[in-house]
Design an enzyme around this catalytic site. Sequence first.
Site, PDB file in Angstrom:
ATOM      1  CD1 TRP A  15      -2.454   1.707   2.323  1.00 28.99           C
ATOM      2  CD2 TRP A  15      -2.796   1.558   0.131  1.00 28.99           C
ATOM      3  NE1 TRP A  15      -3.435   2.610   1.997  1.00 28.99           N
ATOM      4  CE2 TRP A  15      -3.669   2.534   0.647  1.00 28.99           C
ATOM      5  CE3 TRP A  15      -2.826   1.300  -1.248  1.00 28.99           C
ATOM      6  CZ2 TRP A  15      -4.567   3.255  -0.141  1.00 28.99           C
ATOM      7  CZ3 TRP A  15      -3.727   2.018  -2.044  1.00 28.99           C
ATOM      8  CH2 TRP A  15      -4.578   2.972  -1.494  1.00 28.99           C
ATOM      9  NE  ARG A  35      10.286  -1.599  10.411  1.00 28.13           N
ATOM     10  CZ  ARG A  35       9.812  -0.919  11.453  1.00 28.13           C
ATOM     11  NH1 ARG A  35      10.629  -0.529  12.416  1.00 28.13           N
ATOM     12  NH2 ARG A  35       8.530  -0.631  11.532  1.00 28.13           N
ATOM     13  CB  ALA A 133      -1.660  -2.175  -2.918  1.00 29.53           C
ATOM     14  CE  LYS A 184     -10.692  -2.764   4.977  1.00 32.80           C
ATOM     15  NZ  LYS A 184      -9.822  -3.478   4.020  1.00 32.80           N
ATOM     16  CG  ASP A 237     -12.394  -0.566   2.511  1.00 34.78           C
ATOM     17  OD1 ASP A 237     -11.923  -1.385   1.707  1.00 34.78           O
ATOM     18  OD2 ASP A 237     -11.711  -0.032   3.405  1.00 34.78           O
ATOM     19  CB  SER A 247      -9.679  -8.991   0.324  1.00 35.41           C
ATOM     20  OG  SER A 247      -9.796  -8.962   1.728  1.00 35.41           O
ATOM     21  NE  ARG A 248      -3.046  -7.385   2.993  1.00 37.30           N
ATOM     22  CZ  ARG A 248      -2.308  -6.358   3.357  1.00 37.30           C
ATOM     23  NH1 ARG A 248      -1.015  -6.509   3.542  1.00 37.30           N
ATOM     24  NH2 ARG A 248      -2.841  -5.169   3.552  1.00 37.30           N
ATOM     25  CB  VAL A 272      -0.044  -7.751   8.249  1.00 38.07           C
ATOM     26  CG1 VAL A 272      -0.940  -7.624   9.478  1.00 38.07           C
ATOM     27  CG2 VAL A 272       1.427  -7.769   8.652  1.00 38.07           C
TER      28      VAL A 272
END
Length: 324
Positions: A15, A35, A133, A184, A237, A247-248, A272
């Site tokens: 994302w 990171r 994404a 959601k 959404d 969608s994960r 995640v």
Amino acid sequence: MTTRPHIAVIGAGAWGTALACATAATGADVTLWMRNPVPPRTRTLPRLPDITLPENVTITGDFPRTANVVLLVTPVQTARDVSTRLQTVLDPAVPVVTCCKGLEQATSLLPLDVLAETMPGRPTGVLSGPNFAIEVAKGLPAAATLACADLALAQKLTALLNTSSFRLYASDDAAGVQLAGAAKNVIAIGAGITIGAGLGENARAALITRAVAEIGRLAEATGGRASTLAGLAGMGDLILTCTGRGSRNYSVGLELGEGRPLADILASRTTVAEGVLTAPAMLALARKHNVRVPIIETVTRLLNDGVSIEEARHLLLDRPPTRE
């Protein structure tokens, strides 16, 4: 000579990478924080390997000290740590817009409530909507809501970030937009379970529709507006996340419905699924405000308490009839 706007994106997951691509289309200078940064001239990143970053996106491992706006695109569970460190270097007038969806597991706080603790006094907002994404990164048409407590700030930021393929709508219901985005993910797991378990399209449609009422009650109890659920951050959404195989959270539900253990599902993934962590925190939030959330409660029990799908079905369908 007019200075080009500077947009900083914190987090280079799928994302974050997509938002860097979308905001680069405004013509702004975009900084993408990682990171573990890669060489600055790298044009592809692991989470979206088929996407080439625009030339006006610069990768860095250093937090920005100034920008026109900062988009915080880390997982909810790391937002506290990252925003605390960002606060120490970022000019206090720069607005920070959270783009993550969920609740902090340890506190049941929404992202902007976390920022209120880590970045007191700073202007903040939330961006949320029906967005995969990869499609945003490719420049396919998409829309989202950008909400701030100060509507004028929301309008200013939408004008800065809006493009011909990524259309933004301003709102002053930051609480409702956040709540919808968090809930959601939990509902999407439930929707996936209904299909994976062979319960049918009717069951999924009923679950999504009743979830709108459920989330609306909770939104009102936490300072938001139920009407926000009719917009992009709510129904938009929900529809995408509860029906799209990209969608994960929905895909986690599908596998659960097919009988695969949750631990095995999570161990096989590198991304995640926020709904798994958000579910118990969302249930705790609802109980704190004495709001009935039977769907969220049932999904939480499926995930954490060993309730079977057949038992969950009866928990939802055997309740006394009520008016709609």
